[in-house]
Design a protein around this motif. Structure first.
Motif, PDB file in Angstrom:
ATOM      1  N   ALA A  65       0.835  -1.211   0.000  1.00 61.50           N
ATOM      2  CA  ALA A  65       0.000   0.000   0.000  1.00 61.50           C
ATOM      3  C   ALA A  65       0.865   1.254   0.000  1.00 61.50           C
ATOM      4  O   ALA A  65       0.561   2.218  -0.710  1.00 61.50           O
ATOM      5  N   TYR A  66       1.927   1.248   0.778  1.00 67.39           N
ATOM      6  CA  TYR A  66       2.831   2.391   0.784  1.00 67.39           C
ATOM      7  C   TYR A  66       3.426   2.613  -0.614  1.00 67.39           C
ATOM      8  O   TYR A  66       3.401   3.723  -1.149  1.00 67.39           O
ATOM      9  N   LEU A  67       3.947   1.541  -1.198  1.00 69.58           N
ATOM     10  CA  LEU A  67       4.591   1.657  -2.510  1.00 69.58           C
ATOM     11  C   LEU A  67       3.613   2.078  -3.595  1.00 69.58           C
ATOM     12  O   LEU A  67       3.937   2.889  -4.463  1.00 69.58           O
ATOM     13  N   ALA A  68       2.414   1.522  -3.555  1.00 74.66           N
ATOM     14  CA  ALA A  68       1.434   1.754  -4.622  1.00 74.66           C
ATOM     15  C   ALA A  68       0.689   3.075  -4.494  1.00 74.66           C
ATOM     16  O   ALA A  68       0.178   3.585  -5.492  1.00 74.66           O
ATOM     17  N   HIS A  69       0.638   3.615  -3.296  1.00 78.01           N
ATOM     18  CA  HIS A  69      -0.160   4.835  -3.102  1.00 78.01           C
ATOM     19  C   HIS A  69       0.700   6.037  -2.717  1.00 78.01           C
ATOM     20  O   HIS A  69       0.830   6.966  -3.505  1.00 78.01           O
ATOM     21  N   ALA A  70       1.264   6.026  -1.532  1.00 72.58           N
ATOM     22  CA  ALA A  70       2.012   7.199  -1.064  1.00 72.58           C
ATOM     23  C   ALA A  70       3.252   7.450  -1.912  1.00 72.58           C
ATOM     24  O   ALA A  70       3.488   8.574  -2.367  1.00 72.58           O
ATOM     25  N   LEU A  71       4.041   6.414  -2.143  1.00 73.31           N
ATOM     26  CA  LEU A  71       5.278   6.598  -2.904  1.00 73.31           C
ATOM     27  C   LEU A  71       5.009   6.920  -4.368  1.00 73.31           C
ATOM     28  O   LEU A  71       5.705   7.723  -4.975  1.00 73.31           O
ATOM     29  N   ARG A  72       3.978   6.321  -4.925  1.00 71.82           N
ATOM     30  CA  ARG A  72       3.659   6.500  -6.353  1.00 71.82           C
ATOM     31  C   ARG A  72       3.509   7.977  -6.716  1.00 71.82           C
ATOM     32  O   ARG A  72       3.831   8.401  -7.812  1.00 71.82           O
ATOM     33  N   ARG A  73       3.050   8.786  -5.782  1.00 71.24           N
ATOM     34  CA  ARG A  73       2.835  10.214  -6.050  1.00 71.24           C
ATOM     35  C   ARG A  73       4.134  10.963  -6.370  1.00 71.24           C
ATOM     36  O   ARG A  73       4.106  12.087  -6.854  1.00 71.24           O
ATOM     37  N   PHE A  74       5.269  10.339  -6.066  1.00 70.82           N
ATOM     38  CA  PHE A  74       6.554  10.996  -6.263  1.00 70.82           C
ATOM     39  C   PHE A  74       7.358  10.382  -7.410  1.00 70.82           C
ATOM     40  O   PHE A  74       8.522  10.688  -7.581  1.00 70.82           O
ATOM     41  N   SER A  75       6.729   9.540  -8.201  1.00 73.15           N
ATOM     42  CA  SER A  75       7.447   8.811  -9.254  1.00 73.15           C
ATOM     43  C   SER A  75       8.073   9.740 -10.298  1.00 73.15           C
ATOM     44  O   SER A  75       9.124   9.428 -10.837  1.00 73.15           O
ATOM     45  N   HIS A  76       7.456  10.867 -10.568  1.00 70.13           N
ATOM     46  CA  HIS A  76       8.017  11.797 -11.555  1.00 70.13           C
ATOM     47  C   HIS A  76       8.925  12.834 -10.903  1.00 70.13           C
ATOM     48  O   HIS A  76       9.966  13.174 -11.459  1.00 70.13           O
ATOM     49  N   ALA A  77       8.542  13.320  -9.755  1.00 68.44           N
ATOM     50  CA  ALA A  77       9.309  14.384  -9.105  1.00 68.44           C
ATOM     51  C   ALA A  77      10.585  13.882  -8.429  1.00 68.44           C
ATOM     52  O   ALA A  77      11.579  14.602  -8.372  1.00 68.44           O
ATOM     53  N   GLU A  78      10.567  12.660  -7.918  1.00 66.91           N
ATOM     54  CA  GLU A  78      11.696  12.125  -7.146  1.00 66.91           C
ATOM     55  C   GLU A  78      12.005  10.677  -7.532  1.00 66.91           C
ATOM     56  O   GLU A  78      12.038   9.788  -6.673  1.00 66.91           O
ATOM     57  N   PRO A  79      12.265  10.402  -8.817  1.00 59.14           N
ATOM     58  CA  PRO A  79      12.452   9.005  -9.217  1.00 59.14           C
ATOM     59  C   PRO A  79      13.639   8.309  -8.544  1.00 59.14           C
ATOM     60  O   PRO A  79      13.573   7.114  -8.241  1.00 59.14           O
ATOM     61  N   GLU A  80      14.715   9.040  -8.287  1.00 59.61           N
ATOM     62  CA  GLU A  80      15.884   8.413  -7.655  1.00 59.61           C
ATOM     63  C   GLU A  80      15.578   8.006  -6.215  1.00 59.61           C
ATOM     64  O   GLU A  80      15.985   6.934  -5.770  1.00 59.61           O
ATOM     65  N   ARG A  81      14.866   8.856  -5.506  1.00 56.56           N
ATOM     66  CA  ARG A  81      14.493   8.511  -4.128  1.00 56.56           C
ATOM     67  C   ARG A  81      13.524   7.334  -4.124  1.00 56.56           C
ATOM     68  O   ARG A  81      13.611   6.448  -3.289  1.00 56.56           O
ATOM     69  N   CYS A  82      12.605   7.344  -5.060  1.00 61.57           N
ATOM     70  CA  CYS A  82      11.672   6.227  -5.187  1.00 61.57           C
ATOM     71  C   CYS A  82      12.437   4.939  -5.469  1.00 61.57           C
ATOM     72  O   CYS A  82      12.168   3.898  -4.873  1.00 61.57           O
TER      73      CYS A  82
END
Length: 129
Positions: A65-82
């Motif tokens: 759930a964390y990976l699919a929802h909260a983290l997903r919101r940053f896939s474009h802005a922070e791809p390296e951190r993701c």
């Protein structure tokens, strides 16, 4: 409340961190799924907490759930951190398979991430092993 008041009330961020330590997975699920609400008030803490979830969460549903929802919101802005967080989660796939679960939920989520980051952003993750 966190997204509106966490900047003036840092104890809200502390409380979210406490919730993520609760023994009941359903409680942790709510905080993990919505961790992005503290991104403005405490971005460094948000990333640190996310790394802790990826490295030590014991419930596959909470981690996914964390990976699919909260983290997903940053896939474009922070791809390296993701990517760093996704690698931590990938390294734990066998833990979930060993618990009698299939690890399928997490594996499917990580596969979706890999496809998105490669197709949309040209990043190759999970290339080792």
């Amino acid at each position: 409340m966190a997204s509106r008041f966490a900047e003036e009330r840092p104890e809200i961020v502390d409380r979210i961190n406490e919730i993520l330590q609760d023994e009941e997975p359903a409680v942790r699920l709510q905080a993990a799924r919505n961790l992005q609400v503290i991104c403005k008030a405490a971005p460094d803490q948000m990333w640190s907490i996310g790394e802790c979830i990826a490295a030590s969460e014991t419930d596959e549903e909470v981690l996914t759930a964390y990976l699919a929802h909260a983290l997903r919101r940053f896939s474009h802005a922070e791809p390296e951190r993701c990517e760093r967080i996704l690698i931590l989660a990938k390294e734990r796939l066998s833990e979930f398979s060993d618990k009698g679960g299939s690890g399928g939920r997490l594996q499917k989520c990580l596969g979706g991430w890999a496809a998105q980051l490669h197709a949309k952003q040209g990043l190759l993750i999970f290339t080792e092993n």
